[in-house]
Design an enzyme around this catalytic site. Structure first.
Site, PDB file in Angstrom:
ATOM      1  N   CYS A  29       0.795  -1.229   0.000  1.00 20.88           N
ATOM      2  CA  CYS A  29       0.000   0.000   0.000  1.00 20.88           C
ATOM      3  C   CYS A  29       0.830   1.282   0.000  1.00 20.88           C
ATOM      4  O   CYS A  29       0.259   2.374  -0.017  1.00 20.88           O
ATOM      5  CB  CYS A  29      -0.941  -0.018   1.198  1.00 20.88           C
ATOM      6  N   HIS A  87      -2.977   7.549   6.351  1.00 18.17           N
ATOM      7  CA  HIS A  87      -3.149   6.278   5.645  1.00 18.17           C
ATOM      8  C   HIS A  87      -4.516   5.701   6.002  1.00 18.17           C
ATOM      9  O   HIS A  87      -5.262   5.268   5.124  1.00 18.17           O
ATOM     10  CB  HIS A  87      -2.018   5.324   6.004  1.00 18.17           C
ATOM     11  N   HIS A 108      -9.880   1.632   0.172  1.00 20.72           N
ATOM     12  CA  HIS A 108      -8.427   1.482   0.163  1.00 20.72           C
ATOM     13  C   HIS A 108      -8.021   0.963  -1.208  1.00 20.72           C
ATOM     14  O   HIS A 108      -8.281  -0.189  -1.552  1.00 20.72           O
ATOM     15  CB  HIS A 108      -7.992   0.509   1.258  1.00 20.72           C
TER      16      HIS A 108
END
Length: 406
Positions: free
Chosen positions: A171, A301, A335
């Site tokens: 990620c 995040h 996400h």
């Protein structure tokens, strides 16, 4: 920048940028959704997935966006999403103009992804030969599933002859490529770079995160006291990085610094105190020559998993206290994994240009155990500098600082 601090890197100009996600294709629908506090997440109906109780952020129209005929061997959902994204906001024309200015060998391609075109392989396995198990003859791993296929497609599309690479660090992928390009430009190897990330929905991701018991049965609620996990999304986000010209509009966006770390704490869990996250944030501040109190907004995040949000919150609090406004935009986009760093860099650029800080969509009650100043709703206070966090499995971390030129 304070007089006692000096940047360690030369800023770069985001001369053009674009993003396509479940909020819409291009900057206008993205900005409109952020302004309205609207989420693009919906119950999962992707492909053959009908047994997962979760929400996803699917980009509309990807399967109806074929690649140009000359690039048929690159055809897969991930490259179709890349192609769709490249056609937005005049980005395609901007890239071609940059090539004309700098030359084909002086433009690089640095993109992030986590699974590239793995859906193409998943679909190919359904068509294996019943007797031999051989994959179908029309399946081409090199230009679809292969992680590099994303950069390979973009490089071939524009006839670029400069360096090209794909970061696949989970990620953090779509953020780390900004740092890669900044180093390449600083060493004089290239004059411009296409950076960002593309990640598309696939069965491996959906069932994989489900097996880890990380999927939320409702739209994800980052930093919420009752958060229940993440919502998977997909996106294509691109920026064109070039040297800062002599004359700039005040609302031009600059990449001021990038910071990376690798704490290698655990294969999938973050360091409980966010040690690597704090190190990455400190590194990007040092690169930009900034003190913590010179950051106006932090794009977290913020995946909405209990452990990730808690660890990141501790890291942010340790470095910034509870002064800086922060939020996660994943409640709006989901996400987007390897594309998240690129997508959220573009969101940061929009916040800088349009003078607002986006609130955390879907978050109802910020977790009182996380000592940060979390924004639930938009604020029209205009930031001058934004820090954007992207943290990946295995403790691979990256933070970016972007700022207004004026």
């Amino acid at each position: 920048m304070r007089p006692d601090r000096r940047p360690a890197v030369i800023p770069l100009h985001l001369s053009h940028f674009t993003a396509s996600s479940c909020l819409g294709a291009g900057l206008d629908p993205t900005l409109a959704a952020l302004r309205a506090g609207r989420s693009g997440l919906a119950p999962c109906r992707f492909e053959t997935v009908h047994d997962l109780d979760t929400h996803i952020g699917e980009v509309a129209g990807v399967d109806e966006t074929p690649l140009p005929a000359d690039f048929a061997e690159h055809d897969c959902r991930n490259n179709r999403l890349a192609w769709l994204g490249l056609q937005q906001d005049g980005f395609d024309a901007a890239v071609r103009a940059a090539i004309a200015r700098h030359g084909r060998r002086r433009v690089g391609v640095f993109l992030g992804t986590s699974t590239a075109g793995i859906l193409q392989t998943e679909q190919a396995y359904r068509r294996r030969d019943a007797a031999s198990g051989a994959l179908p003859a029309d399946f081409v791993y090199r230009t679809t599933h292969n992680t590099y296929s994303l950069a390979g497609f973009v490089r071939a599309l524009y006839g670029i002859e400069g360096p090209a690479a794909v970061a696949s660090t989970a990620c953090s992928s779509g953020a780390k490529v900004f740092a890669s390009a900044q180093r390449m430009i600083a060493t004089g190897l290239i004059d411009a770079a296409i950076v960002g990330g593309v990640d598309s929905l696939c069965l491996t991701t959906l069932y994989g995160f489900n097996s880890l018991e990380l999927l939320s049965p409702e739209p994800c609620r980052p930093f919420d006291a009752g958060r229940r996990g993440l919502s998977i999304g997909e996106a294509a986000a691109f920026a064109l990085l070039e040297a800062v010209p002599a004359s700039l509009d005040a609302d031009a966006v600059l990449l001021l610094g990038a910071g990376e770390s690798s704490d290698a704490h655990h294969m999938s869990s973050p360091h409980p105190e966010g040690a690597g996250a704090r190190q990455a944030m400190a590194a990007t501040l040092a690169a930009a020559g900034l003190a913590p109190d010179q950051i106006d907004y932090v794009n977290l995040h913020g995946t909405a998993t209990p452990s990730n949000d808690a660890a990141e919150g501790r890291a942010v609090a340790a470095l910034f206290g509870d002064r800086v406004a922060c939020s996660s935009t994943k409640g709006a986009t989901g996400h987007t994994l390897g594309a998240a760093g690129g997508l959220e860099a573009v969101i940061a650029a929009l916040a800088l240009q349009h003078g607002f800080m986006p609130g955390g969509v879907n978050t109802r009650t910020p977790d009182p155990a996380i000592p940060v100043r979390y924004l639930r709703t938009n604020t029209d206070v205009a930031p001058r500098r934004v820090l954007s966090n992207s943290f990946g499995f295995g403790g691979t971390n990256c933070s970016l600082v972007l700022g207004r030129a004026g």
